[in-house]
Design a protein around this motif. Structure first.
Motif, short mmCIF file in Angstrom:
data_model
loop_
_atom_site.label_atom_id
_atom_site.label_comp_id
_atom_site.label_asym_id
_atom_site.label_seq_id
_atom_site.Cartn_x
_atom_site.Cartn_y
_atom_site.Cartn_z
N SER A 1 -40.00 -28.25 75.58
CA SER A 1 -38.94 -29.21 75.83
C SER A 1 -38.45 -29.11 77.28
CB SER A 1 -37.78 -28.97 74.87
OG SER A 1 -36.71 -29.81 75.19
N THR A 2 -38.16 -30.27 77.88
CA THR A 2 -37.63 -30.28 79.24
C THR A 2 -36.11 -30.43 79.24
OG1 THR A 2 -37.92 -32.66 79.39
CG2 THR A 2 -39.74 -31.28 80.20
N MET A 3 -35.51 -30.49 78.05
CA MET A 3 -34.06 -30.63 77.93
C MET A 3 -33.38 -29.33 78.38
SD MET A 3 -31.81 -31.79 74.63
CE MET A 3 -32.36 -33.48 74.72
N PRO A 4 -32.36 -29.41 79.24
CA PRO A 4 -31.66 -28.20 79.69
C PRO A 4 -31.05 -27.44 78.52
CG PRO A 4 -30.93 -30.14 80.93
CD PRO A 4 -31.79 -30.63 79.81
N LEU A 5 -31.00 -26.13 78.69
CA LEU A 5 -30.42 -25.28 77.65
C LEU A 5 -28.91 -25.44 77.60
CD1 LEU A 5 -32.43 -22.00 78.28
CD2 LEU A 5 -32.75 -23.62 76.42
N PRO A 6 -28.33 -25.33 76.41
CA PRO A 6 -26.87 -25.36 76.32
C PRO A 6 -26.27 -24.11 76.96
CG PRO A 6 -27.88 -25.04 74.15
CD PRO A 6 -28.99 -25.22 75.12
N ALA A 7 -25.06 -24.23 77.43
CA ALA A 7 -24.38 -23.12 78.08
C ALA A 7 -24.14 -21.98 77.09
CB ALA A 7 -23.05 -23.59 78.65
N PRO A 8 -24.29 -20.74 77.53
CA PRO A 8 -24.04 -19.60 76.64
C PRO A 8 -22.56 -19.49 76.26
CG PRO A 8 -24.62 -18.84 78.85
CD PRO A 8 -24.75 -20.32 78.86
N ALA A 9 -22.32 -18.85 75.13
CA ALA A 9 -20.97 -18.73 74.59
C ALA A 9 -20.02 -18.02 75.54
CB ALA A 9 -21.01 -18.03 73.24
N TRP A 10 -20.47 -16.98 76.23
CA TRP A 10 -19.56 -16.23 77.10
C TRP A 10 -19.05 -17.09 78.25
CZ3 TRP A 10 -20.29 -15.32 82.27
CH2 TRP A 10 -21.58 -15.49 82.77
N ARG A 11 -19.88 -17.99 78.79
CA ARG A 11 -19.43 -18.88 79.86
C ARG A 11 -18.45 -19.91 79.33
NH1 ARG A 11 -24.89 -20.22 82.85
NH2 ARG A 11 -23.88 -22.25 83.04
N ARG A 12 -18.68 -20.38 78.12
CA ARG A 12 -17.75 -21.34 77.51
C ARG A 12 -16.40 -20.69 77.29
NH1 ARG A 12 -20.81 -25.13 73.48
NH2 ARG A 12 -22.88 -25.12 74.40
N PHE A 13 -16.41 -19.45 76.80
CA PHE A 13 -15.15 -18.74 76.55
C PHE A 13 -14.41 -18.50 77.87
CE2 PHE A 13 -12.61 -14.86 76.03
CZ PHE A 13 -11.76 -15.31 75.03
N ALA A 14 -15.13 -18.12 78.91
CA ALA A 14 -14.50 -17.91 80.22
C ALA A 14 -13.86 -19.21 80.70
CB ALA A 14 -15.53 -17.40 81.22
N ALA A 15 -14.52 -20.34 80.50
CA ALA A 15 -13.96 -21.64 80.91
C ALA A 15 -12.71 -21.95 80.10
CB ALA A 15 -15.01 -22.74 80.74
N ILE A 16 -12.71 -21.61 78.81
CA ILE A 16 -11.53 -21.84 77.96
C ILE A 16 -10.34 -21.04 78.49
CG2 ILE A 16 -10.55 -21.38 75.67
CD1 ILE A 16 -13.33 -22.14 74.52
N VAL A 17 -10.58 -19.79 78.89
CA VAL A 17 -9.50 -18.96 79.43
C VAL A 17 -8.95 -19.59 80.71
CG1 VAL A 17 -8.94 -16.71 80.45
CG2 VAL A 17 -10.32 -16.84 78.36
N TYR A 18 -9.83 -20.01 81.61
CA TYR A 18 -9.39 -20.66 82.84
C TYR A 18 -8.61 -21.93 82.54
CZ TYR A 18 -12.18 -17.89 86.20
OH TYR A 18 -12.69 -16.91 87.00
N ASP A 19 -9.12 -22.74 81.61
CA ASP A 19 -8.44 -23.99 81.28
C ASP A 19 -7.10 -23.75 80.61
OD1 ASP A 19 -9.95 -26.06 82.38
OD2 ASP A 19 -11.42 -25.94 80.77
N ALA A 20 -6.97 -22.67 79.87
CA ALA A 20 -5.67 -22.34 79.27
C ALA A 20 -4.64 -22.12 80.38
CB ALA A 20 -5.78 -21.11 78.37
#
Length: 159
Positions: free
Chosen positions: A2-21
């Motif tokens: 597949s040439t579809m980009p991989l979804p972002a890993p959970a740890w990066r999503r969580f870090a973004a949630i902390v920043y957005d909070a």
């Protein structure tokens, strides 16, 4: 392959949630300051109870607008930028208004659980939205594209 980009890993999503909070806290504080200035300091009474009926809905609209406009304009909130992740439509395109609103409403549903405060303790009222967000994010642990319920409903994903 597949040439579809991989979804972002959970740890990066969580870090973004902390920043957005942190960004949301800042937004709420600025809106609160402006509301206090406009009302001459009469948004709340002497005991801290909100008396202006429009104050909490205004806070919700402004915070919702932050997320909606961020997703629609570049696909990134302030918290997502340092981690190089973005919200995209399933086909990889930009998030449109309809998808953004669906994602916002589903992701925001747990905030309604704060209304439990009138019938229960503050602790329960604050923990209830966290439990709600855990339910919304739980499918991302099992979904091949790591989508939460809000992404499934909106046809979006995080890359």
């Amino acid at each position: 392959m597949s040439t579809m980009p991989l979804p972002a890993p959970a740890w990066r999503r969580f870090a973004a949630i902390v920043y957005d909070a942190l960004a949301v806290v800042a937004i709420v504080m600025v809106v609160g300051l402006i509301a206090q200035m406009v009302t001459g300091g009469h948004v709340a009474d002497d005991k801290g109870h909100v008396v202006a009926w429009w104050y909490q809905p205004l806070q919700g609209v402004v915070v919702g607008a932050y997320f909606l406009f961020s997703w629609m304009r570049g696909g990134q909130t302030l918290g997502m930028r340092p981690w190089k992740i973005r919200v995209v439509a399933r086909d990889g395109g930009a998030v449109d208004l309809k998808r953004g609103l669906i994602r916002l409403v589903v992701a925001g549903l747990p905030v309604l659980l704060l209304m439990l405060y009138s019938v229960t303790s503050l602790r329960v009222a604050l923990l209830a939205p966290l439990a709600g967000w855990a339910v919304i994010l739980l499918p991302s642990l099992f979904d091949a594209r790591r989508r939460g319920l809000h992404d499934m409903a909106a046809g979006t994903e995080i890359r």
